[in-house]
Design an enzyme around this catalytic site. Structure first.
Site, PDB file in Angstrom:
ATOM      1  N   ALA A  39       0.822  -1.210   0.000  1.00 20.78           N
ATOM      2  CA  ALA A  39       0.000   0.000   0.000  1.00 20.78           C
ATOM      3  C   ALA A  39       0.856   1.261   0.000  1.00 20.78           C
ATOM      4  O   ALA A  39       0.561   2.222  -0.711  1.00 20.78           O
ATOM      5  CB  ALA A  39      -0.933  -0.001   1.209  1.00 20.78           C
ATOM      6  N   GLY A  40       1.929   1.272   0.783  1.00 22.90           N
ATOM      7  CA  GLY A  40       2.757   2.476   0.880  1.00 22.90           C
ATOM      8  C   GLY A  40       3.730   2.603  -0.280  1.00 22.90           C
ATOM      9  O   GLY A  40       3.900   3.692  -0.841  1.00 22.90           O
ATOM     10  N   HIS A  69      -5.233 -17.635  11.468  1.00 19.65           N
ATOM     11  CA  HIS A  69      -5.053 -18.539  10.332  1.00 19.65           C
ATOM     12  C   HIS A  69      -4.856 -19.967  10.838  1.00 19.65           C
ATOM     13  O   HIS A  69      -4.043 -20.206  11.724  1.00 19.65           O
ATOM     14  CB  HIS A  69      -3.821 -18.075   9.545  1.00 19.65           C
ATOM     15  N   SER A 100       0.850 -22.166   3.704  1.00 21.29           N
ATOM     16  CA  SER A 100      -0.308 -21.850   2.877  1.00 21.29           C
ATOM     17  C   SER A 100      -1.455 -22.818   3.149  1.00 21.29           C
ATOM     18  O   SER A 100      -1.259 -24.018   3.280  1.00 21.29           O
ATOM     19  CB  SER A 100       0.071 -21.924   1.409  1.00 21.29           C
ATOM     20  N   ARG A 112     -11.399 -20.113   7.201  1.00 23.83           N
ATOM     21  CA  ARG A 112     -10.309 -20.016   8.179  1.00 23.83           C
ATOM     22  C   ARG A 112     -10.797 -19.928   9.616  1.00 23.83           C
ATOM     23  O   ARG A 112     -10.264 -20.589  10.502  1.00 23.83           O
ATOM     24  CB  ARG A 112      -9.468 -18.768   7.878  1.00 23.83           C
ATOM     25  N   GLU A 135      -3.473  -2.613   5.114  1.00 30.94           N
ATOM     26  CA  GLU A 135      -3.926  -3.262   6.342  1.00 30.94           C
ATOM     27  C   GLU A 135      -4.104  -2.253   7.474  1.00 30.94           C
ATOM     28  O   GLU A 135      -4.824  -2.510   8.436  1.00 30.94           O
ATOM     29  CB  GLU A 135      -2.938  -4.365   6.759  1.00 30.94           C
TER      30      GLU A 135
END
Lengths: 666, 247
Positions: free
Chosen positions: A68-69, A290, A308, A355, A454
């Site tokens: 994002a940044g 998770h 994963s 999840r 986030e």
């Protein structure tokens, strides 16, 4: 203005449940109305433009260099704004977006399997358990396709088919294949793409990069965000940086739990300092846990590693039926003594339940004393993820081809060979859906302070779908913020400021005082010991299952711990040098405040939704029960002062397009 | 297990450093190497000695922030990052030396922490494809042959940790640079800037004080992501071609 109300059970006058005040409702005033597929275009058109010649006179500070940044800094630099970018790591390429494994969703419909922008929008609203905004989520789905184009043009090496076109897989229980991936390193490849675009702008002179710098305060002048106070982590110098707008892209706060899949340095300080200066904090209790992480091995553990969840496609999850078998070699436990509990409870979804459900059921069987692996505290915290059947069905080569890198990683960390012995897994804190409240423009309740990725609360509601974090980070950074921030910047340049301005000097003095305070306490306990204790409290009472009683206890414990921290923490070394203990101390001090707000938010939300499971709100067979009539709102919390109580502002969520339903995976 | 650690301590960039001996006891084989250092740091803190500074962040082998010379080997005895090295790779009674990366282009900041911003400056010199946000064509408009995409991915797996430089007797950054040249050079999107990229990156590399490559191969052996040596061949080939074409 703030109003307060009382309920019969509130022990303190004026406060709800004795813990918080209720303020005026808030509204997202920036979201356009009308047909949902035209709203983003409308907003882009209505947002003011900035003449290219004026852009270099406008300055933007961006804190954080993850997806994002980094993407925002590169894009605003390309547009010609004057950007300053900050990260605490030694290079912007280290930001924790890099660790995302699985993939990134985009509604390209390359598989012609019925996918569309509308379906991605629908799946994301549903996956968020109907606690996100329709307008935001639709925009996210809409720009998802642009992200893939952009990344491919930058040279991101996505997986391809033999014809040279991009490959997709299905992910996280959805029925279409819309996930783009680069083996198990999708986050790394996307971040390197953004990083290279960012470094290109550094070379072009539009972005000035500040590595090994940590933001410790936001500067607010006349109600507007106008800069930050940052510490140069190498020299220890406290620096003032001023600008026309500030963007926080500083990631999530999962490390409030001490153990999480976040990086060691991931922290809440940037957003928490902004919260204390007036930015509302949205839905802090929404945490994603998770299910497929490597379990805790002992007291020394410093972080948890995720594997994963694609492993659940072929692995079978079980624990012994009898607690007496928990110490046995799993290979010697006969089939009839194993409890494949997900397959038993959820026959139609089996091991592929979402999840939050997989995580909570793992906790339940371990709480019953049927966990496996080493005892940590009083319980064994692990369940088997067994590839024996897959190895018989597919051959070892085929399993290695599909999951080799994950199985190797497991072996490296645990020293056990998953081709011979069932793996052990346990849930771990992974992502925080909550974050600073923002409007449709990604602007917080402080004008000029924008929040992306986030670090903000938007888009994922109460639960995030797999492969959607990368999508949101890059959507915000490349395609949303650069449009919305221009509407704000078009009003600038704002009044010239210098460091002697009262508000600037005050912000700086508060940072100096805090650093000096932390170094002067010289108590008996290390920063890590406080952090671990806070993490244990949060995990026990504000983790996978929350109850009124537990949360009240947690709030008391956190208050006591915070009080002790400020009396008894021991931070050695000096202020004017690299001092990692000092860095950690500042972060833990903020976690000690955030933790309490998370518990208050969890306590006030007397429903179960997404990652937030309240023991008091479940169906007869133990599933999460939402209360849409009471809780279909965003909880935006206003800082109530050092000795005051937080103030709750509710933003009602209105669903015009998606019908609210209870999730069922039976 | 009980171990003897000899660790490089250096208060600052300009102060003189030294090896300091620290015995550690009751180390579990399930600890990572960095968790073992965490335990030591807690003990140092308790007795009023400043903890040892070292870099780490993701602790799952992907961010590239950690990196120590462990008994003379970059990232220690296994092919992995320092954070993914576990104590079961050592034996009771071992003496282990722990030093920072040693290279002129990676000056020591404090203890085991070095400054690798020279790598960022090499990327700034040309380690990118110029594609402004919003200017991209539809992703499927340019197919990429799978073998080329796979080789680009292999090279792109570099995490920028600097082990290649630390392991090289010449402190050369050629494996790091070759990985980027190969990643972008294999893709059709990387072609327009291919010549300028290699010339500018190599120029910056030399300017930063990294040494030249003499085909020893320690870099590739130490690489936690197993980047093969042939990315350096690719770099040399691209450089020769670019210079011949007058770049």
């Amino acid at each position: 203005m703030t109003t307060t109300s009382t309920t019969p059970d509130s022990p303190l006058p004026g406060l709800v449940h004795g813990l918080y005040a209720e303020g005026e409702p808030i509204r997202d005033t920036k979201a356009p109305t009308g047909p949902i597929d035209r709203r983003w275009n409308t907003r882009k058109f209505e947002a003011s433009l900035v003449n290219p010649a004026n852009r270099r006179k406008l300055s933007v500070i961006i804190v954080g260099t993850g997806l994002a940044g980094g993407a925002a800094a590169a894009t605003l630099g390309e547009a010609g704004y004057n950007v300053k970018s900050f990260c605490y790591q030694d290079s912007p390429r280290r930001a924790h977006s890099i660790a995302a494994q699985g993939g990134i969703n985009a509604a390209k419909n390359y598989k012609e399997d019925g996918d569309s922008v509308y379906r991605l929008f629908y799946d994301t609203v549903k996956g968020g358990d109907y606690r996100s905004r329709e307008s935001n989520v639709y925009r996210l789905a809409e720009v998802s396709t642009n992200i893939i184009d952009q990344c491919v043009a930058q040279g991101v090496p996505f997986a391809r088919e033999y014809g040279g076109l991009l490959d997709n897989r299905s992910f996280g229980g959805v029925q279409v294949s819309r996930t783009f991936y680069a083996r198990g390193q999708t986050g790394q490849q996307l971040l390197i793409g953004a990083y290279q675009a960012l470094e290109r702008q550094v070379a072009a002179g539009t972005v000035e990069m500040f590595n090994r710098h940590e933001m410790l305060e936001v500067v607010v002048v006349d109600g507007k965000a106008r800069g930050i106070i940052a510490r140069d982590l190498v020299t220890g110098e406290i620096e003032t940086h001023l600008a026309d707008a500030v963007v926080l892209a500083s990631g999530g706060y999962g490390n409030v739990f001490y153990l999480s899949t976040n990086a060691m340095g991931s922290n809440v300080t940037a957003t928490w300092r902004a919260h204390r200066k007036g930015a509302y904090f949205g839905n802090p209790c929404y945490t994603q846990i998770h299910p497929t992480c490597i379990p805790v091995a002992g007291e020394h553990q410093s972080k948890l590693t995720l594997m994963s969840e694609s492993l659940r496609n072929d692995g079978r999850i079980w624990v012994p039926k009898n607690a007496a078998d928990c110490e046995k070699d799993p290979r010697e436990i006969p089939e009839e003594d194993r409890d494949y509990y997900l397959e038993r409870i959820y026959p139609s979804f089996g091991n592929l339940v979402p999840r939050d459900i997989a995580s909570r059921q793992a906790k339940n069987v371990c709480d019953e004393g049927r966990g496996v692996g080493p005892k940590v505290g009083d319980f064994r915290r692990g369940v088997y993820l067994d590839f024996t059947d897959a190895l018989k069905r597919m051959s070892a080569e085929a399993v290695a081809e599909k999951y080799g890198n994950l199985l190797d990683m497991y072996q490296r960390i645990t020293g056990e060979n998953p081709y011979e012995v069932p793996m052990r897994i346990y849930p771990a804190v992974h992502y925080t859906m909550g974050g600073l409240w923002v409007d449709y423009d990604l602007q917080s309740s402080i004008p000029g302070l924008f929040v992306t990725g986030e670090a903000n609360f938007s888009d994922h509601g109460a639960n995030r779908l797999g492969a959607s974090a990368l999508m949101q980070g890059l959507a915000d950074g490349y395609f949303v913020l650069p449009h919305t921030i221009r509407d704000y910047l078009a009003k600038g340049p704002f009044d010239k400021l210098d460091e002697s301005h009262e508000a600037v000097a005050e912000a700086r003095a508060s940072v100096d005082a805090r650093v000096a305070k932390l170094l002067s306490i010289n108590g008996d306990r290390s920063v890590d010991s406080f952090h671990k204790e806070l993490g244990n409290i949060m995990w026990e009472y504000c983790g996978m299952e929350r109850s009124e009683e537990g949360l009240r206890k947690a709030i008391d414990l956190i208050r006591g711990l915070r009080d002790e921290f400020w009396r008894n923490v021991k931070v050695l070394g000096a202020a004017d040098t690299l001092n990692q203990s000092l860095e950690k101390a500042g972060r833990v001090a903020d976690f000690l405040e955030l933790g309490e707000l998370m518990c208050i938010d969890a306590l006030h939300r007397r429903e179960s939704c997404g990652g937030h499971f309240r023991a008091e709100s479940q169906t007869e067979d133990g599933e999460a029960l939402r209360h849409d009539d009471e809780f279909a709102y965003v909880a935006a919390w206003e800082w109530g002062g050092q000795d005051g109580a937080p103030v709750l502002h509710k933003e009602d969520l209105v669903y015009e397009f998606v019908e609210l339903k209870q999730r069922s995976y039976k | 297990m009980n171990l003897t650690l000899k660790i490089w301590r250096q208060a600052g960039p300009t102060t003189k450093g030294e090896m300091v001996t620290y015995p550690v006891t009751e180390i579990s084989e399930d600890m990572s190497f960095l968790e073992m250092l965490d335990v030591l740091n807690e003990q140092l803190n308790a007795r009023g000695e400043e903890p040892i500074a070292f870099d780490s962040d993701c602790r799952e082998g992907i961010c590239g922030m950690c990196g120590l010379m462990i008994s003379g080997k970059a990232h220690g005895p296994e092919v992995t990052t320092t954070c993914q090295l576990h104590m079961r790779s050592f034996s009771d009674g071992d003496e282990i030396t722990v030093e920072p990366w040693r290279a002129d282009a990676f000056p020591v900041i404090k203890d085991l922490v070095v400054d690798r911003s020279s790598f960022d400056r090499i990327i700034q010199a040309g380690g990118f494809i110029s594609a402004n946000t919003g200017s991209a064509p539809e992703a499927h408009s340019v197919p990429v042959p799978k073998d080329k995409a796979d080789r680009a991915f292999m090279a792109a797996a570099c995490i920028g940790c600097g082990a290649c430089v630390a392991a090289c007797p010449n402190a050369s950054g050629m494996l790091f640079m070759g990985a980027k040249i190969t990643h972008l050079g294999e893709l059709p999107q990387g072609q327009p800037e291919r010549d300028a990229r290699v010339v500018n990156m190599v120029s910056q590399h030399d300017h930063e004080g990294f040494g030249g490559c003499t085909n020893i191969g320690e870099c590739s052996s130490a690489c936690p992501k197993e980047i093969p040596l042939d990315v350096i061949n690719q770099l040399n080939k691209d450089l020769r071609g670019a210079l011949m074409r007058g770049e």
